[in-house]
Design a protein around this motif. Structure first.
Motif, PDB file in Angstrom:
ATOM      1  N   GLN A 164      -7.540   5.968  -5.026  1.00 24.74           N
ATOM      2  CA  GLN A 164      -7.270   4.532  -5.174  1.00 24.74           C
ATOM      3  C   GLN A 164      -5.780   4.280  -5.397  1.00 24.74           C
ATOM      4  N   GLU A 207      -3.869   4.908  -2.244  1.00 26.27           N
ATOM      5  CA  GLU A 207      -4.124   3.850  -1.270  1.00 26.27           C
ATOM      6  C   GLU A 207      -3.309   2.609  -1.620  1.00 26.27           C
ATOM      7  N   ARG A 208      -3.271   2.296  -2.898  1.00 25.72           N
ATOM      8  CA  ARG A 208      -2.502   1.119  -3.322  1.00 25.72           C
ATOM      9  C   ARG A 208      -1.021   1.319  -3.111  1.00 25.72           C
ATOM     10  N   VAL A 231      -1.963   6.555   1.583  1.00 25.39           N
ATOM     11  CA  VAL A 231      -3.117   6.870   2.434  1.00 25.39           C
ATOM     12  C   VAL A 231      -3.769   5.558   2.862  1.00 25.39           C
ATOM     13  N   LYS A 232      -4.549   5.660   3.936  1.00 27.94           N
ATOM     14  CA  LYS A 232      -5.288   4.494   4.407  1.00 27.94           C
ATOM     15  C   LYS A 232      -6.744   4.911   4.526  1.00 27.94           C
ATOM     16  N   ALA A 233      -7.647   4.054   4.049  1.00 24.91           N
ATOM     17  CA  ALA A 233      -9.063   4.424   4.056  1.00 24.91           C
ATOM     18  C   ALA A 233      -9.816   3.580   5.071  1.00 24.91           C
ATOM     19  N   TYR A 281     -10.180   9.097   4.622  1.00 22.85           N
ATOM     20  CA  TYR A 281      -8.793   8.817   4.220  1.00 22.85           C
ATOM     21  C   TYR A 281      -7.863   9.540   5.179  1.00 22.85           C
ATOM     22  N   THR A 295      -0.624   8.020   5.783  1.00 18.33           N
ATOM     23  CA  THR A 295       0.270   7.087   6.478  1.00 18.33           C
ATOM     24  C   THR A 295       1.632   7.772   6.630  1.00 18.33           C
ATOM     25  N   THR A 304      -3.114  -6.503  -0.670  1.00 13.23           N
ATOM     26  CA  THR A 304      -4.053  -5.595  -1.344  1.00 13.23           C
ATOM     27  C   THR A 304      -4.686  -6.292  -2.540  1.00 13.23           C
TER      28      THR A 304
END
Lengths: 105, 275
Positions: free
Chosen positions: A48, A51-52, A56-58, A72, A75, B8
């Motif tokens: 998490q 990603e934030r 990484v991109k999920a 995942y 990037t 986001t």
């Protein structure tokens, strides 16, 4: 294990190929020779976080066993982050080793 | 970069329930795959579940952590609490009303009590060094009176024998009617000993309190002044500023020695001399 090291492990694993959470855990366990076993409570908050941060991109896709899974992938920013983290880690470890070797001489 | 950051968070806020369900699915998927791995290694399903849990830790806690990591977690939590409370109150209007009434009453009573307490106890007396002032009473246990007035002879004795008090002043309150022109009003008045003002550490804003002259004249017995204004109380009273402004219209108080028409009592010197 520190958050930095978890992040580096995950980023390094994902640099090989996109993976779902279970796959990442398995990879880390295998590659560490069974040394690192990561719990759900460590792995998913780390994902998490990454990603934030945009590392990484999920994406939800259907896995090989025809099951929905969240994959995942790294990037471009994640790839750069992996390289710089690895460098910092290697520097830190070699400095640590130098100290230990000096001390045991 | 900022756009993505904002996006986001907006997405997390808007779809928090969906995201929570997704992370539950994701964790369940992870657990299923781990269980399958243990089953393939030859364990029974029950053992496999137990081993998976040992290896992976608690999924519920992980889900909580993920929820806490998302934007708007606190807002979401507060909103959920508020909705729950609202629903509970709607289902039980009787107890809701009772709860509101109880809280209203409780808050009201505590406010009143605090105002009283702060006015009476917490706010210091309006004198310099209020912490050095004490009230001294006499008590009469036989009659069940914890606090009674003090005979003036006792005051003299206490003054002579006390080692803890710097001084001891006495007062005696009584209601009197004050006549000013055509108006009359009842006030609480007090006869005080000559050291009353110095002991409290206050000085009059206007005029004087006791002067040495007051004590050179002979003691007069209490008597009712007549309407002609002669033979009244020989001492002019000290008047509280608020009374002087509102009831006496800022007039001099010298004439008041003839204006106190009711109420028995003796002048201050009698106390001083132990009369």
């Amino acid at each position: 294990m520190s958050a930095d090291r978890i992040d580096l492990l995950i980023l390094t694993t994902l640099a090989l190929e996109p993976q779902h959470g279970f796959g990442i855990g398995q990879r880390i366990e295998q590659m560490s020779g069974g040394e690192f076993r990561i719990t759900l409570g460590t792995l998913y908050p780390a994902l998490q976080r990454l990603e934030r941060a945009g590392h990484v991109k999920a994406e939800w896709t259907t896995s090989d066993h025809n099951r929905r899974a969240r994959y995942y992938r790294l990037t471009a920013a994640g790839r750069r982050k992996a390289a710089s983290s690895r460098e910092a880690f290697e520097r830190s470890v070699s400095a640590m080793m130098r100290v230990l070797q000096e001390a045991s001489k | 970069m900022i756009g993505r950051w904002l996006w986001t968070r907006v997405r997390e806020l808007a779809g928090s329930r969906r995201l929570d369900r997704q992370s539950a699915d994701e964790l369940a998927h992870h657990i299923d795959l781990t269980v399958e791995r243990y089953i393939r290694a030859g364990h029974s399903e029950r053992d496999a579940r137990r081993l998976a849990r040992l290896e992976l830790g608690d999924a519920g806690l992980a889900r909580e952590d993920l929820r806490a990591g998302r934007a708007g977690f606190l807002v979401e939590q507060a909103w959920r609490d508020a909705r729950l409370a609202g629903r509970a109150l709607r289902h039980a209007p009787g107890s809701a009303a009772l709860a509101v009434a109880t809280m209203g009453l409780g808050i009201g009573v505590s406010t009143v009590l605090f105002s009283l307490l702060s006015g009476i106890v917490l706010r210091p007396l309006p004198y310099p060094e209020p912490d050095r002032l004490v009230s001294v009473y006499q008590s009469n246990p036989q009659a069940g009176l914890p606090r009674t007035g003090v005979a003036s002879g006792n005051i003299d004795d206490w003054r002579q024998r006390s080692r803890t008090l710097e001084g001891l002043a006495a007062y005696y309150t009584t209601g009197r009617t004050l006549v000013v022109g055509r108006d009359a009003a009842v006030f609480v008045t007090a006869q005080v000993t000559d050291d009353y003002f110095p002991i409290l550490g206050v000085a009059p804003a206007l005029g004087t309190t006791f002067t040495p002259d007051d004590f050179r004249r002979p003691v007069q017995q209490c008597r009712r002044p007549d309407r002609s204004g002669s033979g009244g109380d020989p001492l002019a009273p000290a008047v509280a500023a608020i009374i002087w402004r509102r009831s006496l219209h800022r007039r001099p108080v010298g004439h008041l020695r003839t204006a106190i028409v009711q109420g028995r009592g003796c002048d201050a010197r009698r106390l001083r001399r132990g009369g």
